[in-house]
Design a protein around this motif. Structure first.
Motif, PDB file in Angstrom:
ATOM      1  N   SER A  42       0.854  -1.234  -0.078  1.00  0.00           N
ATOM      2  CA  SER A  42      -0.013   0.002   0.131  1.00  0.00           C
ATOM      3  C   SER A  42       0.667   1.222   0.129  1.00  0.00           C
ATOM      4  O   SER A  42       0.474   2.217  -0.476  1.00  0.00           O
ATOM      5  N   CYS A  45       2.331   1.714  -3.293  1.00  0.00           N
ATOM      6  CA  CYS A  45       1.198   1.947  -4.233  1.00  0.00           C
ATOM      7  C   CYS A  45       1.151   3.846  -4.090  1.00  0.00           C
ATOM      8  O   CYS A  45       0.853   4.236  -5.176  1.00  0.00           O
ATOM      9  N   GLY A  54       1.889   3.042 -11.447  1.00  0.00           N
ATOM     10  CA  GLY A  54       1.099   2.169 -10.781  1.00  0.00           C
ATOM     11  C   GLY A  54       1.484   0.777 -11.296  1.00  0.00           C
ATOM     12  O   GLY A  54       2.209   0.337 -12.331  1.00  0.00           O
ATOM     13  N   GLU A  61      -4.556  -1.532  -7.371  1.00  0.00           N
ATOM     14  CA  GLU A  61      -4.234  -0.572  -6.106  1.00  0.00           C
ATOM     15  C   GLU A  61      -5.473  -0.659  -5.296  1.00  0.00           C
ATOM     16  O   GLU A  61      -5.336  -0.700  -3.806  1.00  0.00           O
TER      17      GLU A  61
END
Length: 207
Positions: A42, A45, A54, A61
């Motif tokens: 996370s 991301c 990404g 995501e």
């Protein structure tokens, strides 16, 4: 709706474990490892999103964020009550749905909460139109947050990643027809028809 499905399953699992007072140290430890992996992903991301990159895929995501938050909810359901920072952290993840519910009940916070719910929980609608093996034009519609789709150029990068360049064209309407073709190795011609108007432009893709 991937986000809502994952979070709902995890939230109900946490409540069930809490009510039944499940004691499973091995499962709890494994879930902690799972949670830590998705915490790292996370953070990665977020860094990628800031830089315009990404993971490959339109909802990757959201799945990662959902599994991070959902695994934290499950750990809370499996954990004993406590007063330490770890318990407060898990309580924050588990209590997030209650915070949203409270915000919807309070008139001063209702609009802000509704925007947060749509942004965090409602999945965007994506469509990708392939140009070649390395590039694609992507449309993204974000429910009530955006009246019309956002048109972005997606570039294949570094095996697992892709670069997304938003607003490569801005028709301000829904697309009726689309035609694209590469112009050499560093540009793409985009012809986009919407209602009675047309966009015909060439954009650079050598990034």
């Amino acid at each position: 709706m991937i986000t809502v499905t994952i979070l709902t399953i995890c939230f109900l699992t946490a409540i069930s474990c809490k009510i039944k007072k499940v004691k499973a140290p091995v499962i709890t430890a494994l879930t902690w490892y799972f949670h830590f992996i998705f915490l790292v992903l996370s953070v990665l991301c977020l860094i990628l999103m800031i830089t315009g990159y990404g993971f490959k895929g339109t909802q990757t995501e959201r799945v990662i964020f959902s599994l991070y938050a959902g695994s934290g909810m499950v750990i809370y359901g499996l954990s004993k009550p406590g007063n330490d920072a770890k318990h407060a952290y898990l309580l924050l993840l588990f209590g997030f749905p209650f915070v949203l519910a409270l915000g919807l009940l309070l008139p001063p916070l209702r609009i802000l909460t509704m925007v947060a719910v749509v942004t965090l929980l409602v999945d965007s609608d994506f469509h990708r139109y392939k140009i070649d093996d390395d590039y694609a034009l992507q449309t993204k519609t974000s429910s009530i947050l955006s009246a019309y789709p956002i048109y972005s150029m997606v570039s294949d990068k570094y095996l697992l990643f892709e670069k997304i360049t938003p607003d490569v064209v801005k028709p301000g309407d829904y697309m009726r027809a689309l035609k694209m073709n590469k112009k050499g190795t560093d540009s793409v011609r985009i012809q986009l028809w919407y209602r009675k108007n047309k966009i015909d432009t060439v954009i650079a893709v050598n990034d």
